[in-house]
Design a protein around this motif. Structure first.
Motif, PDB file in Angstrom:
ATOM      1  N   ALA A  10       0.831  -1.210   0.000  1.00 51.66           N
ATOM      2  CA  ALA A  10       0.000   0.000   0.000  1.00 51.66           C
ATOM      3  C   ALA A  10       0.866   1.260   0.000  1.00 51.66           C
ATOM      4  CB  ALA A  10      -0.934  -0.005   1.204  1.00 51.66           C
ATOM      5  N   ILE A  11       1.951   1.237   0.761  1.00 50.66           N
ATOM      6  CA  ILE A  11       2.862   2.387   0.787  1.00 50.66           C
ATOM      7  C   ILE A  11       3.515   2.557  -0.578  1.00 50.66           C
ATOM      8  CG2 ILE A  11       5.030   3.246   1.769  1.00 50.66           C
ATOM      9  CD1 ILE A  11       4.071   1.960   4.435  1.00 50.66           C
ATOM     10  N   PHE A  12       3.896   1.467  -1.199  1.00 46.49           N
ATOM     11  CA  PHE A  12       4.443   1.520  -2.557  1.00 46.49           C
ATOM     12  C   PHE A  12       3.421   2.113  -3.514  1.00 46.49           C
ATOM     13  CE2 PHE A  12       5.050  -0.651  -6.714  1.00 46.49           C
ATOM     14  CZ  PHE A  12       6.228  -0.023  -7.075  1.00 46.49           C
ATOM     15  N   GLY A  13       2.157   1.847  -3.247  1.00 46.18           N
ATOM     16  CA  GLY A  13       1.090   2.378  -4.074  1.00 46.18           C
ATOM     17  C   GLY A  13       0.824   3.850  -3.865  1.00 46.18           C
ATOM     18  N   GLY A  14       1.443   4.450  -2.852  1.00 48.52           N
ATOM     19  CA  GLY A  14       1.310   5.877  -2.657  1.00 48.52           C
ATOM     20  C   GLY A  14       0.490   6.292  -1.452  1.00 48.52           C
ATOM     21  N   MET A  15       0.092   5.339  -0.620  1.00 48.68           N
ATOM     22  CA  MET A  15      -0.705   5.680   0.557  1.00 48.68           C
ATOM     23  C   MET A  15       0.208   6.247   1.653  1.00 48.68           C
ATOM     24  SD  MET A  15      -3.354   2.475   0.498  1.00 48.68           S
ATOM     25  CE  MET A  15      -4.455   3.115   1.738  1.00 48.68           C
ATOM     26  N   VAL A  59       2.967 -11.223  20.433  1.00 49.25           N
ATOM     27  CA  VAL A  59       2.668 -11.266  18.993  1.00 49.25           C
ATOM     28  C   VAL A  59       2.288  -9.871  18.489  1.00 49.25           C
ATOM     29  CG1 VAL A  59       1.212 -12.293  17.204  1.00 49.25           C
ATOM     30  CG2 VAL A  59       2.100 -13.721  19.037  1.00 49.25           C
ATOM     31  N   THR A  60       1.614  -9.068  19.306  1.00 51.03           N
ATOM     32  CA  THR A  60       1.302  -7.686  18.936  1.00 51.03           C
ATOM     33  C   THR A  60       2.581  -6.898  18.703  1.00 51.03           C
ATOM     34  OG1 THR A  60      -0.785  -7.679  20.147  1.00 51.03           O
ATOM     35  CG2 THR A  60       0.237  -5.544  19.755  1.00 51.03           C
ATOM     36  N   LEU A  61       3.516  -7.008  19.625  1.00 51.00           N
ATOM     37  CA  LEU A  61       4.795  -6.322  19.473  1.00 51.00           C
ATOM     38  C   LEU A  61       5.522  -6.805  18.222  1.00 51.00           C
ATOM     39  CD1 LEU A  61       6.859  -4.341  20.666  1.00 51.00           C
ATOM     40  CD2 LEU A  61       7.787  -6.256  21.991  1.00 51.00           C
ATOM     41  N   SER A  62       5.479  -8.098  17.991  1.00 54.85           N
ATOM     42  CA  SER A  62       6.122  -8.671  16.811  1.00 54.85           C
ATOM     43  C   SER A  62       5.506  -8.150  15.512  1.00 54.85           C
ATOM     44  CB  SER A  62       6.015 -10.197  16.861  1.00 54.85           C
ATOM     45  OG  SER A  62       6.442 -10.772  15.657  1.00 54.85           O
ATOM     46  N   VAL A  63       4.176  -8.123  15.445  1.00 55.98           N
ATOM     47  CA  VAL A  63       3.492  -7.620  14.246  1.00 55.98           C
ATOM     48  C   VAL A  63       3.859  -6.157  14.003  1.00 55.98           C
ATOM     49  CG1 VAL A  63       1.219  -6.996  13.315  1.00 55.98           C
ATOM     50  CG2 VAL A  63       1.584  -9.263  14.276  1.00 55.98           C
ATOM     51  N   ALA A  64       3.870  -5.365  15.066  1.00 57.39           N
ATOM     52  CA  ALA A  64       4.208  -3.943  14.923  1.00 57.39           C
ATOM     53  C   ALA A  64       5.649  -3.769  14.447  1.00 57.39           C
ATOM     54  CB  ALA A  64       3.984  -3.216  16.242  1.00 57.39           C
ATOM     55  N   VAL A  65       6.571  -4.494  15.044  1.00 56.34           N
ATOM     56  CA  VAL A  65       7.982  -4.373  14.662  1.00 56.34           C
ATOM     57  C   VAL A  65       8.201  -4.830  13.217  1.00 56.34           C
ATOM     58  CG1 VAL A  65      10.296  -5.305  15.109  1.00 56.34           C
ATOM     59  CG2 VAL A  65       8.887  -4.487  17.008  1.00 56.34           C
ATOM     60  N   TRP A  66       7.653  -5.992  12.857  1.00 57.16           N
ATOM     61  CA  TRP A  66       7.808  -6.491  11.490  1.00 57.16           C
ATOM     62  C   TRP A  66       7.194  -5.533  10.481  1.00 57.16           C
ATOM     63  CZ3 TRP A  66      11.021  -9.855   9.616  1.00 57.16           C
ATOM     64  CH2 TRP A  66      11.461 -10.938  10.378  1.00 57.16           C
ATOM     65  N   THR A  67       5.975  -5.066  10.754  1.00 52.97           N
ATOM     66  CA  THR A  67       5.275  -4.207   9.804  1.00 52.97           C
ATOM     67  C   THR A  67       5.993  -2.882   9.621  1.00 52.97           C
ATOM     68  OG1 THR A  67       3.169  -5.231  10.372  1.00 52.97           O
ATOM     69  CG2 THR A  67       3.068  -3.100   9.263  1.00 52.97           C
ATOM     70  N   ILE A  68       6.316  -2.222  10.711  1.00 54.29           N
ATOM     71  CA  ILE A  68       6.988  -0.923  10.619  1.00 54.29           C
ATOM     72  C   ILE A  68       8.391  -1.083  10.040  1.00 54.29           C
ATOM     73  CG2 ILE A  68       7.889   1.010  11.972  1.00 54.29           C
ATOM     74  CD1 ILE A  68       5.422   0.554  13.847  1.00 54.29           C
ATOM     75  N   SER A 128       8.132  -1.837   6.352  1.00 55.15           N
ATOM     76  CA  SER A 128       7.619  -0.634   5.686  1.00 55.15           C
ATOM     77  C   SER A 128       8.709   0.416   5.523  1.00 55.15           C
ATOM     78  CB  SER A 128       6.452  -0.037   6.473  1.00 55.15           C
ATOM     79  OG  SER A 128       5.373  -0.918   6.487  1.00 55.15           O
ATOM     80  N   ILE A 129       9.513   0.605   6.556  1.00 53.62           N
ATOM     81  CA  ILE A 129      10.621   1.577   6.474  1.00 53.62           C
ATOM     82  C   ILE A 129      11.617   1.147   5.407  1.00 53.62           C
ATOM     83  CG2 ILE A 129      12.659   2.441   7.710  1.00 53.62           C
ATOM     84  CD1 ILE A 129      10.878   2.504  10.247  1.00 53.62           C
ATOM     85  N   LEU A 130      11.999  -0.124   5.427  1.00 54.03           N
ATOM     86  CA  LEU A 130      12.937  -0.616   4.409  1.00 54.03           C
ATOM     87  C   LEU A 130      12.350  -0.472   3.011  1.00 54.03           C
ATOM     88  CD1 LEU A 130      14.269  -3.843   6.157  1.00 54.03           C
ATOM     89  CD2 LEU A 130      15.487  -1.686   5.823  1.00 54.03           C
ATOM     90  N   PHE A 131      11.098  -0.806   2.881  1.00 54.21           N
ATOM     91  CA  PHE A 131      10.419  -0.711   1.591  1.00 54.21           C
ATOM     92  C   PHE A 131      10.322   0.742   1.131  1.00 54.21           C
ATOM     93  CE2 PHE A 131       8.413  -3.725  -1.130  1.00 54.21           C
ATOM     94  CZ  PHE A 131       7.516  -3.007  -1.904  1.00 54.21           C
ATOM     95  N   TYR A 132       9.952   1.627   2.042  1.00 49.59           N
ATOM     96  CA  TYR A 132       9.792   3.047   1.720  1.00 49.59           C
ATOM     97  C   TYR A 132      11.115   3.641   1.244  1.00 49.59           C
ATOM     98  CZ  TYR A 132       8.715   7.996   2.284  1.00 49.59           C
ATOM     99  OH  TYR A 132       8.539   9.330   2.071  1.00 49.59           O
ATOM    100  N   PHE A 133      12.185   3.403   1.999  1.00 48.75           N
ATOM    101  CA  PHE A 133      13.471   3.958   1.600  1.00 48.75           C
ATOM    102  C   PHE A 133      14.063   3.220   0.416  1.00 48.75           C
ATOM    103  CE2 PHE A 133      13.326   5.771   5.929  1.00 48.75           C
ATOM    104  CZ  PHE A 133      13.445   7.103   5.547  1.00 48.75           C
ATOM    105  N   GLY A 134      13.738   1.943   0.263  1.00 54.42           N
ATOM    106  CA  GLY A 134      14.189   1.212  -0.918  1.00 54.42           C
ATOM    107  C   GLY A 134      13.556   1.750  -2.180  1.00 54.42           C
ATOM    108  N   ILE A 135      12.268   2.075  -2.109  1.00 57.96           N
ATOM    109  CA  ILE A 135      11.585   2.660  -3.251  1.00 57.96           C
ATOM    110  C   ILE A 135      12.187   4.010  -3.584  1.00 57.96           C
ATOM    111  CG2 ILE A 135       9.382   3.652  -4.035  1.00 57.96           C
ATOM    112  CD1 ILE A 135       8.017   1.447  -2.379  1.00 57.96           C
ATOM    113  N   ASP A 136      12.432   4.818  -2.551  1.00 57.71           N
ATOM    114  CA  ASP A 136      13.001   6.139  -2.749  1.00 57.71           C
ATOM    115  C   ASP A 136      14.408   6.024  -3.324  1.00 57.71           C
ATOM    116  OD1 ASP A 136      14.084   8.883  -0.766  1.00 57.71           O
ATOM    117  OD2 ASP A 136      12.814   8.958  -2.548  1.00 57.71           O
ATOM    118  N   PHE A 137      15.185   5.072  -2.827  1.00 60.99           N
ATOM    119  CA  PHE A 137      16.566   4.888  -3.254  1.00 60.99           C
ATOM    120  C   PHE A 137      16.659   4.519  -4.730  1.00 60.99           C
ATOM    121  CE2 PHE A 137      20.296   2.062  -3.753  1.00 60.99           C
ATOM    122  CZ  PHE A 137      21.292   2.996  -3.505  1.00 60.99           C
ATOM    123  N   ILE A 138      15.760   3.661  -5.205  1.00 63.65           N
ATOM    124  CA  ILE A 138      15.836   3.251  -6.607  1.00 63.65           C
ATOM    125  C   ILE A 138      14.991   4.128  -7.520  1.00 63.65           C
ATOM    126  CG2 ILE A 138      16.492   0.877  -6.116  1.00 63.65           C
ATOM    127  CD1 ILE A 138      13.651   0.009  -6.582  1.00 63.65           C
TER     128      ILE A 138
END
Length: 163
Positions: free
Chosen positions: A30-35, A127-136, A139-149
């Protein structure tokens, strides 16, 4: 916020709630999609946790159903169950909560944690902490990876949200 963008956030919420799709898969797409980064993370994690909470509240019934089903089928432990048990024995509930979602999803991780003896309340929080850590984190890696390329201008949901 336009109606179509609101629908997109509802879709993120619903898809994040589906076992095996998980927030840490849906949110980066979704973030890659521009949200919006922050709002998408919050909505995705909330969707994932809603079904996780329902699952854990109903865990006693689900645990009995699962164990009876395995017993009636005459099956021993599956490879996933054996792997989860090994992780639980070696690293405890926190280890299973952080390693499990990446391999079998947060919902099945919570199920296995309770079946293996983890308390429901502790299982939910780990599991809540795990979901939050994995998702964020993803998402951060994906967001900056998209920006980087240089793909920030390829946001496929921009056309959808501007209608």
């Amino acid at each position: 916020m336009t109606t179509s963008l609101l629908i997109a956030y509802i879709i993120v919420f619903l898809l994040s709630a589906v076992p095996l799709l998980e927030a840490f898969i849906v949110v980066p797409v979704a973030i890659f999609g521009g949200m919006n980064f922050t709002l998408t993370n919050i909505i995705g994690i909330a969707g994932n946790l809603l079904t996780l909470l329902i699952l854990i509240v109903m865990m006693d019934r689900i645990k009995q159903w699962y164990l009876n089903k395995r017993e009636q089928a005459g099956k021993g432990k599956s490879r996933k169950s054996q792997r989860a048990e090994n992780i639980f024995q070696k690293y405890g509930l926190p280890g299973l909560a952080f390693i499990g979602p990446f391999f079998i999803g947060s919902h099945f991780t919570a199920l296995m944690a309770v079946i293996l003896g983890g308390p429901q309340k502790a299982t939910f929080w780990w599991v809540t902490l795990s979901v939050a850590v994995w998702t964020i984190g993803i998402s951060i890696l994906f967001y900056f990876g998209i920006d980087f390329i240089g793909l920030e201008d390829k946001q496929f949901l921009n056309e959808f949200s501007q209608q």
